[in-house]
Design an enzyme around this catalytic site. Structure first.
Site, PDB file in Angstrom:
ATOM      1  N   ARG B  47       0.830  -1.198   0.000  1.00 42.07           N
ATOM      2  CA  ARG B  47       0.000   0.000   0.000  1.00 42.07           C
ATOM      3  C   ARG B  47       0.873   1.261   0.000  1.00 42.07           C
ATOM      4  NH1 ARG B  47      -1.350   2.054   4.585  1.00 42.07           N
ATOM      5  NH2 ARG B  47      -1.658   0.041   5.606  1.00 42.07           N
ATOM      6  N   TYR B  99     -18.103  17.127 -14.060  1.00 38.96           N
ATOM      7  CA  TYR B  99     -18.479  15.716 -14.098  1.00 38.96           C
ATOM      8  C   TYR B  99     -19.401  15.425 -12.905  1.00 38.96           C
ATOM      9  CZ  TYR B  99     -18.037  10.653 -13.413  1.00 38.96           C
ATOM     10  OH  TYR B  99     -18.294   9.332 -13.203  1.00 38.96           O
ATOM     11  N   ASP B 171      -8.283  19.215 -13.258  1.00 37.07           N
ATOM     12  CA  ASP B 171      -8.595  17.887 -13.795  1.00 37.07           C
ATOM     13  C   ASP B 171      -8.193  17.915 -15.273  1.00 37.07           C
ATOM     14  OD1 ASP B 171      -9.739  15.601 -14.945  1.00 37.07           O
ATOM     15  OD2 ASP B 171     -11.513  15.687 -13.685  1.00 37.07           O
TER      16      ASP B 171
END
Lengths: 73, 372
Positions: B47, B99, B171
């Site tokens: 991780r 979005y 983004d």
């Protein structure tokens, strides 16, 4: 040469520089190779998707180094 | 320094010296052996770090001109990881045209934990500046916006952000670093739904974050590890595989989109074409809402589906798909109405695509004629 990978194979996204005498055509006897023009001075380039300017610059710097080593041209 | 085409084509090559493998290996192990206490190889637990994922993270950081990259399990996971930088009482200024998934995460997710978002038309820097107060901690931009394709001036907004000491997050999913590098224009953080153009083959779900600045990177690294919405080793490898042809694909997407924008602009059944002039995404409106279903039923080559950025062309209906989570009134008022279709133009032959649009629109015309 820094950019192309010196390896067997071809057709990949990255440029591959091969030496037929020792790689793709190693299984062919030397005299058979020479008959076909596949000399020990022949290199094969599979041109990849890199920017062509970068590849050309790489050739230039590599050939420049050869000249500096004073090998007869 | 090599050009972007070159960097992309050679992603991951020369990363492994033990065997000289050209294509990078995938490291599946979740655990790493230490010789003793405090003697780590640099890898402890998957991780926190994985060699395959790390290669991808270094690659995207380099492509975007950032300091550090973070690979996440999805685009939404990437946004979630960024959101963990903030706290209760903080405020964000966000692109109004957005979005639906991002909107949902903000309004039904982080709002209840005290993060307030203000939605403005970020094409007007003054509208952004107006909303800044002492609680504002970040500006979140989509450019071009989804699905109205409006472009913001990243540089202008980054100046405003710096003046007020707030973060600018962009983004960059639609344009990718091939067409736009927000960090070079002054942004602090860039995110991608790598599921789209970067992966390019509709076969991997992934998100990427790139940041510039020591503090931001350290904080992101902390939360990336802490929250654990990381990208798997195999998916990291698959994503790198797709990225190798990104430059080539973007060229074809753009050439096709330009031809199609031209074609649609001249068709009588189409009232508006929204295309910013670059990239592969465009939106258009049919004259009547009633024609939408008929049109979508009749496209043969182009696929009616969610998602975008793959080699195959997709048409999406924002009203019922990507923007369904935005309340209808708000959605329609913003321009994402029931006549709007979003087109992710693929890399098929442009003529074939145009013929498909032509026959579908012809069928709509027939259907309308029959109804009348």
């Amino acid at each position: 040469m820094e950019l192309p990978v010196f390896a067997v194979s071809l057709g990949a996204v990255e440029s591959i520089l091969s030496y037929p005498a020792k790689m793709s055509h190693a299984a062919m006897p030397q005299d058979e190779r020479e008959k076909r023009g596949i000399k020990n001075s022949l290199l094969r380039l599979s041109v990849g998707l890199e920017n062509p300017d970068d590849i050309i610059n790489d050739f230039s710097q590599s050939l420049e180094k050869l000249a500096q080593n004073q090998l007869a041209f | 320094m090599y050009k972007i085409d070159t960097k992309l084509a050679q992603i991951g090559n020369r990363s492994e010296t033990a065997t000289g493998t050209v294509n990078p290996p995938v490291y599946f192990s979740t655990a790493y052996r230490h010789e003793g206490i405090g003697r780590s190889t640099g890898f402890d637990y998957i991780r926190t770090g994985n060699p395959t994922r790390q290669l991808l993270e270094k690659t995207i950081a380099d492509l975007e001109g950032g300091d550090q990259g973070f690979a996440c399990s999805s685009g939404m996971a990437a946004i979630l990881t960024i959101l963990s930088l903030f706290q209760s009482g903080d405020e964000w200024i966000v692109s109004e045209d957005l979005y639906g998934g991002t909107y949902r995460l903000l309004e039904q997710g982080f709002k209840k934990w005290g993060l307030t978002s203000h939605y403005v038309n970020t094409c007007y820097p003054e509208k952004v500046e107006e909303k800044i107060n002492e609680n504002t901690k970040a500006i979140f931009l989509e450019t071009p916006t989804n699905p109205l394709m409006q472009e913001a001036d990243i540089e202008a907004i980054s100046k405003i952000a710096k003046q007020h000491g707030i973060l600018l997050i962009v983004d960059n999913t639609f344009y990718t670093p091939v067409l736009q590098q927000p960090i070079q224009l002054g942004a602090d953080i860039v995110i991608h739904s790598a599921t789209k153009y970067l992966g390019g083959h509709n076969d991997v779900l992934a998100g990427l974050v790139v940041a510039k600045g020591k503090e931001v990177c350290e904080a992101l690294a902390f939360h990336h590890n802490g929250a654990g919405a990381v990208l798997s080793p195999f998916d990291s490898w698959l994503l790198m595989r797709g990225m190798k042809t990104l430059s080539l694909r973007m060229k074809q997407h753009q050439t096709n989109a330009r031809a199609i924008a031209e074609y649609l602009s001249n068709h009588e059944a189409i009232t508006d074409v929204l295309y910013p002039g670059q990239g592969g995404m465009l939106s258009f409106r049919l004259k009547e809402e009633a024609w939408i279903d008929l049109f979508l039923q009749n496209i043969r080559l182009i696929t009616f589906a969610e998602s975008l950025g793959g080699t195959e062309s997709f048409i999406t209906y924002p009203a019922t798909q990507t923007h369904a989570d935005i309340p209808e009134e708000k959605r329609i008022a913003s321009g994402v109405d029931n006549r709007l279709l979003r087109f992710s133009v693929g890399i098929e032959d442009a003529e074939d695509l145009i013929k498909d649009l032509e026959q579908a629109l012809a069928k709509v015309n027939e259907g309308v004629y029959r109804l009348n």
